[in-house]
Design a protein around this motif. Structure first.
Motif, PDB file in Angstrom:
ATOM      1  N   THR A 171       0.805  -1.220   0.000  1.00 22.51           N
ATOM      2  CA  THR A 171       0.000   0.000   0.000  1.00 22.51           C
ATOM      3  C   THR A 171       0.844   1.279   0.000  1.00 22.51           C
ATOM      4  O   THR A 171       0.322   2.366  -0.259  1.00 22.51           O
ATOM      5  N   GLU A 172       2.133   1.159   0.269  1.00 22.36           N
ATOM      6  CA  GLU A 172       2.972   2.342   0.405  1.00 22.36           C
ATOM      7  C   GLU A 172       3.798   2.647  -0.850  1.00 22.36           C
ATOM      8  O   GLU A 172       3.868   3.794  -1.292  1.00 22.36           O
ATOM      9  N   VAL A 173       4.425   1.625  -1.410  1.00 23.65           N
ATOM     10  CA  VAL A 173       5.364   1.826  -2.525  1.00 23.65           C
ATOM     11  C   VAL A 173       4.663   1.588  -3.855  1.00 23.65           C
ATOM     12  O   VAL A 173       4.068   0.528  -4.076  1.00 23.65           O
ATOM     13  N   LYS A 174       4.725   2.587  -4.718  1.00 23.22           N
ATOM     14  CA  LYS A 174       4.147   2.465  -6.058  1.00 23.22           C
ATOM     15  C   LYS A 174       5.246   2.129  -7.064  1.00 23.22           C
ATOM     16  O   LYS A 174       6.426   2.382  -6.826  1.00 23.22           O
ATOM     17  N   LEU A 175       4.842   1.576  -8.207  1.00 26.94           N
ATOM     18  CA  LEU A 175       5.804   1.212  -9.240  1.00 26.94           C
ATOM     19  C   LEU A 175       6.657   2.402  -9.657  1.00 26.94           C
ATOM     20  O   LEU A 175       7.871   2.296  -9.790  1.00 26.94           O
ATOM     21  N   LYS A 176       6.037   3.554  -9.810  1.00 26.08           N
ATOM     22  CA  LYS A 176       6.772   4.755 -10.235  1.00 26.08           C
ATOM     23  C   LYS A 176       7.839   5.140  -9.219  1.00 26.08           C
ATOM     24  O   LYS A 176       8.920   5.619  -9.593  1.00 26.08           O
ATOM     25  N   ASP A 177       7.558   4.941  -7.937  1.00 25.00           N
ATOM     26  CA  ASP A 177       8.531   5.287  -6.901  1.00 25.00           C
ATOM     27  C   ASP A 177       9.846   4.547  -7.114  1.00 25.00           C
ATOM     28  O   ASP A 177      10.935   5.112  -6.953  1.00 25.00           O
ATOM     29  N   VAL A 178       9.746   3.280  -7.470  1.00 21.07           N
ATOM     30  CA  VAL A 178      10.937   2.458  -7.666  1.00 21.07           C
ATOM     31  C   VAL A 178      11.645   2.826  -8.970  1.00 21.07           C
ATOM     32  O   VAL A 178      12.871   2.926  -9.016  1.00 21.07           O
ATOM     33  N   LEU A 179      10.878   3.041 -10.022  1.00 21.24           N
ATOM     34  CA  LEU A 179      11.471   3.293 -11.336  1.00 21.24           C
ATOM     35  C   LEU A 179      12.206   4.626 -11.416  1.00 21.24           C
ATOM     36  O   LEU A 179      13.125   4.791 -12.221  1.00 21.24           O
ATOM     37  N   THR A 180      11.805   5.582 -10.593  1.00 25.50           N
ATOM     38  CA  THR A 180      12.432   6.911 -10.655  1.00 25.50           C
ATOM     39  C   THR A 180      13.647   7.031  -9.733  1.00 25.50           C
ATOM     40  O   THR A 180      14.283   8.082  -9.697  1.00 25.50           O
ATOM     41  N   GLU A 181      13.986   5.980  -9.003  1.00 24.95           N
ATOM     42  CA  GLU A 181      15.146   6.036  -8.109  1.00 24.95           C
ATOM     43  C   GLU A 181      16.457   6.125  -8.893  1.00 24.95           C
ATOM     44  O   GLU A 181      17.365   6.858  -8.537  1.00 24.95           O
ATOM     45  N   LYS A 182      16.554   5.345  -9.961  1.00 24.87           N
ATOM     46  CA  LYS A 182      17.759   5.315 -10.789  1.00 24.87           C
ATOM     47  C   LYS A 182      17.423   4.637 -12.111  1.00 24.87           C
ATOM     48  O   LYS A 182      16.334   4.103 -12.285  1.00 24.87           O
ATOM     49  N   LYS A 183      18.364   4.641 -13.030  1.00 24.84           N
ATOM     50  CA  LYS A 183      18.179   4.011 -14.333  1.00 24.84           C
ATOM     51  C   LYS A 183      18.630   2.550 -14.239  1.00 24.84           C
ATOM     52  O   LYS A 183      19.796   2.266 -13.986  1.00 24.84           O
ATOM     53  N   GLU A 223      -3.877 -11.507 -16.239  1.00 24.22           N
ATOM     54  CA  GLU A 223      -3.495 -11.314 -17.635  1.00 24.22           C
ATOM     55  C   GLU A 223      -3.392  -9.831 -18.004  1.00 24.22           C
ATOM     56  O   GLU A 223      -2.862  -9.490 -19.066  1.00 24.22           O
ATOM     57  N   THR A 224      -3.893  -8.953 -17.122  1.00 21.29           N
ATOM     58  CA  THR A 224      -3.816  -7.508 -17.361  1.00 21.29           C
ATOM     59  C   THR A 224      -2.637  -6.878 -16.648  1.00 21.29           C
ATOM     60  O   THR A 224      -1.987  -5.969 -17.180  1.00 21.29           O
ATOM     61  N   ALA A 225      -2.334  -7.365 -15.461  1.00 18.79           N
ATOM     62  CA  ALA A 225      -1.349  -6.725 -14.591  1.00 18.79           C
ATOM     63  C   ALA A 225       0.034  -6.632 -15.228  1.00 18.79           C
ATOM     64  O   ALA A 225       0.695  -5.581 -15.184  1.00 18.79           O
ATOM     65  N   GLY A 226       0.487  -7.718 -15.840  1.00 21.76           N
ATOM     66  CA  GLY A 226       1.825  -7.705 -16.433  1.00 21.76           C
ATOM     67  C   GLY A 226       1.951  -6.737 -17.579  1.00 21.76           C
ATOM     68  O   GLY A 226       2.963  -6.038 -17.717  1.00 21.76           O
ATOM     69  N   ILE A 227       0.914  -6.668 -18.416  1.00 27.64           N
ATOM     70  CA  ILE A 227       0.949  -5.774 -19.567  1.00 27.64           C
ATOM     71  C   ILE A 227       0.930  -4.313 -19.108  1.00 27.64           C
ATOM     72  O   ILE A 227       1.643  -3.466 -19.650  1.00 27.64           O
ATOM     73  N   VAL A 228       0.124  -4.029 -18.084  1.00 27.74           N
ATOM     74  CA  VAL A 228       0.072  -2.667 -17.538  1.00 27.74           C
ATOM     75  C   VAL A 228       1.428  -2.284 -16.950  1.00 27.74           C
ATOM     76  O   VAL A 228       1.959  -1.201 -17.218  1.00 27.74           O
ATOM     77  N   ALA A 229       2.008  -3.184 -16.165  1.00 24.38           N
ATOM     78  CA  ALA A 229       3.293  -2.889 -15.531  1.00 24.38           C
ATOM     79  C   ALA A 229       4.407  -2.719 -16.558  1.00 24.38           C
ATOM     80  O   ALA A 229       5.232  -1.806 -16.457  1.00 24.38           O
ATOM     81  N   LEU A 230       4.431  -3.587 -17.562  1.00 24.60           N
ATOM     82  CA  LEU A 230       5.427  -3.446 -18.632  1.00 24.60           C
ATOM     83  C   LEU A 230       5.277  -2.096 -19.329  1.00 24.60           C
ATOM     84  O   LEU A 230       6.269  -1.401 -19.583  1.00 24.60           O
ATOM     85  N   SER A 231       4.055  -1.726 -19.634  1.00 25.42           N
ATOM     86  CA  SER A 231       3.810  -0.451 -20.312  1.00 25.42           C
ATOM     87  C   SER A 231       4.288   0.719 -19.468  1.00 25.42           C
ATOM     88  O   SER A 231       4.885   1.680 -19.985  1.00 25.42           O
ATOM     89  N   CYS A 232       4.055   0.647 -18.169  1.00 18.32           N
ATOM     90  CA  CYS A 232       4.498   1.720 -17.264  1.00 18.32           C
ATOM     91  C   CYS A 232       6.021   1.809 -17.234  1.00 18.32           C
ATOM     92  O   CYS A 232       6.591   2.912 -17.244  1.00 18.32           O
ATOM     93  N   ILE A 233       6.686   0.657 -17.196  1.00 16.33           N
ATOM     94  CA  ILE A 233       8.154   0.648 -17.153  1.00 16.33           C
ATOM     95  C   ILE A 233       8.723   1.277 -18.418  1.00 16.33           C
ATOM     96  O   ILE A 233       9.590   2.155 -18.362  1.00 16.33           O
ATOM     97  N   PHE A 234       8.226   0.839 -19.566  1.00 13.85           N
ATOM     98  CA  PHE A 234       8.766   1.362 -20.823  1.00 13.85           C
ATOM     99  C   PHE A 234       8.407   2.838 -21.019  1.00 13.85           C
ATOM    100  O   PHE A 234       9.191   3.603 -21.590  1.00 13.85           O
ATOM    101  N   TYR A 235       7.242   3.234 -20.530  1.00 10.81           N
ATOM    102  CA  TYR A 235       6.881   4.660 -20.616  1.00 10.81           C
ATOM    103  C   TYR A 235       7.828   5.491 -19.766  1.00 10.81           C
ATOM    104  O   TYR A 235       8.315   6.544 -20.199  1.00 10.81           O
ATOM    105  N   GLU A 236       8.104   5.016 -18.559  1.00 17.41           N
ATOM    106  CA  GLU A 236       8.971   5.753 -17.657  1.00 17.41           C
ATOM    107  C   GLU A 236      10.387   5.876 -18.228  1.00 17.41           C
ATOM    108  O   GLU A 236      11.081   6.874 -18.007  1.00 17.41           O
ATOM    109  N   TYR A 237      10.800   4.857 -18.994  1.00 16.38           N
ATOM    110  CA  TYR A 237      12.134   4.860 -19.605  1.00 16.38           C
ATOM    111  C   TYR A 237      12.106   5.409 -21.042  1.00 16.38           C
ATOM    112  O   TYR A 237      13.052   5.249 -21.786  1.00 16.38           O
ATOM    113  N   ARG A 238      10.969   6.021 -21.407  1.00 15.72           N
ATOM    114  CA  ARG A 238      10.799   6.632 -22.733  1.00 15.72           C
ATOM    115  C   ARG A 238      10.963   5.624 -23.876  1.00 15.72           C
ATOM    116  O   ARG A 238      11.507   5.933 -24.923  1.00 15.72           O
ATOM    117  N   ASP A 239      10.509   4.405 -23.625  1.00 14.84           N
ATOM    118  CA  ASP A 239      10.564   3.359 -24.634  1.00 14.84           C
ATOM    119  C   ASP A 239       9.186   2.948 -25.073  1.00 14.84           C
ATOM    120  O   ASP A 239       9.048   1.896 -25.683  1.00 14.84           O
TER     121      ASP A 239
END
Length: 239
Positions: A171-183, A223-239
Motif C-alpha cells: 500500500t505504500e510503494v508504487k511502481l513509479k517510486d521504484v522506477l524513478t530512483e535510478k536508471k 493477464e492484465t497486470a503484467g501488460i500494464v506494468a510493462l507499459s508503465c516501465i517502458f513509458y517511464e524509460y521513454r521506450d
C-alpha cells in the motif's frame, strides 16, 4: 512491410524454405518484387524484396541494412504466474508486443493451473511460437525467449539490477517510486496467478531483494497486470 526472422547469418541474397517460405508464399501470398524485412541470426536487419518464388522456396535479395533497431533500452523479463485457459497465450503475445525480452512461466503456490512435464513442454513450445509471431508483427529485433515452467525460487537465481513484485498487499510503494530512483538496465517483473501470491512467496522475494509495489487502487486480473506494468516501465524509460 512484413518482418521475418531467418535462422542464418546475413547474406545479400538468401533462399528461404520450410514453414517460413510457406508462410510468405502461401499464407501471405507475397509476390515477386514485394518488399519485406529480414532479421538474421547474427543480429543484422535488412530490407529487401522477393526475387523468386519456386516450389517451396522463396529467394530474397536484400538491398539495405537497417541501422537503428526497435528494442527498448531496458531489458525486462516478465515472470508470469500460470493462468488458466488461453490467458497465458494473451500474456505472451502482448508482453512481446510491448517489449519484454523474455517470459518465464511461474508455477506458484496459488496457481490454478498445474502441468506435468510433458504438457508443460508442449505449452512452452506453443508460447514460443506465439512469441515469434508477435515479434514479427511488432517488428522486434529479437524473438523473446519463453523459458521452461519453473518455480519462483528458480526464477530468482538469475542476476537482475531490479526485481519488482506487483503485490496487491503493498500500500505504500508504487511502481513509479521504484522506477524513478535510478536508471536500471535489467529488470525482473513478477506477476502472480489468479489466486495471488502466498505469504511465503512474498517473503522469499523480499529476502532476495525484490521490491514489492502497488499498481494502483484497482485490482487487475493476472493477464492484465503484467501488460500494464510493462507499459508503465517502458513509458517511464521513454521506450
Amino acid at each position: 512491410m512484413h518482418r521475418f526472422f531467418v535462422e542464418e547469418n546475413y547474406r545479400k541474397i538468401i533462399t528461404i524454405d520450410g514453414n517460413l517460405a510457406h508462410h510468405i508464399a502461401d499464407v501471405l501470398r507475397m509476390t515477386v518484387g514485394e518488399k519485406l524485412e529480414l532479421v538474421f541470426d547474427d543480429g543484422v536487419i535488412a530490407k529487401g524484396a522477393v526475387q523468386k518464388i519456386e516450389g517451396n522456396k522463396v529467394t530474397v535479395c536484400t538491398n539495405e541494412v537497417v541501422a537503428e533497431g526497435n528494442e527498448p533500452s531496458v531489458q525486462v523479463t516478465l515472470a508470469q504466474g500460470l493462468a488458466k485457459g488461453e490467458k497465458m497465450d494473451l500474456v505472451v503475445q502482448k508482453a512481446v508486443e510491448v517489449g519484454a525480452v523474455a517470459i518465464i512461466p511461474l508455477a506458484l503456490d496459488n496457481s490454478v493451473v498445474r502441468f506435468d512435464d510433458g504438457r508443460a513442454t508442449k505449452k512452452v513450445e506453443r508460447w514460443q511460437k506465439i512469441a515469434l509471431e508477435a515479434a514479427q508483427q511488432a517488428k522486434r529485433d529479437v524473438i523473446p525467449k519463453v523459458g521452461a515452467v519453473q518455480s519462483l525460487a528458480q526464477a530468482l537465481t538469475n542476476d537482475y539490477d531490479l526485481i519488482i513484485m506487483a503485490y496487491e498487499g503493498e500500500t505504500e510503494v508504487k511502481l513509479k517510486d521504484v522506477l524513478t530512483e535510478k536508471k536500471y538496465q535489467n529488470v525482473l517483473l513478477i506477476i502472480g496467478p489468479e489466486g495471488g501470491f502466498s505469504e511465503e512467496e512474498v517473503e522469499l522475494c523480499r529476502n532476495k531483494g525484490a521490491r514489492t509495489v502497488s499498481l494502483g487502487r484497482r485490482i487487475l486480473r493476472t493477464e492484465t497486470a503484467g501488460i500494464v506494468a510493462l507499459s508503465c516501465i517502458f513509458y517511464e524509460y521513454r521506450d
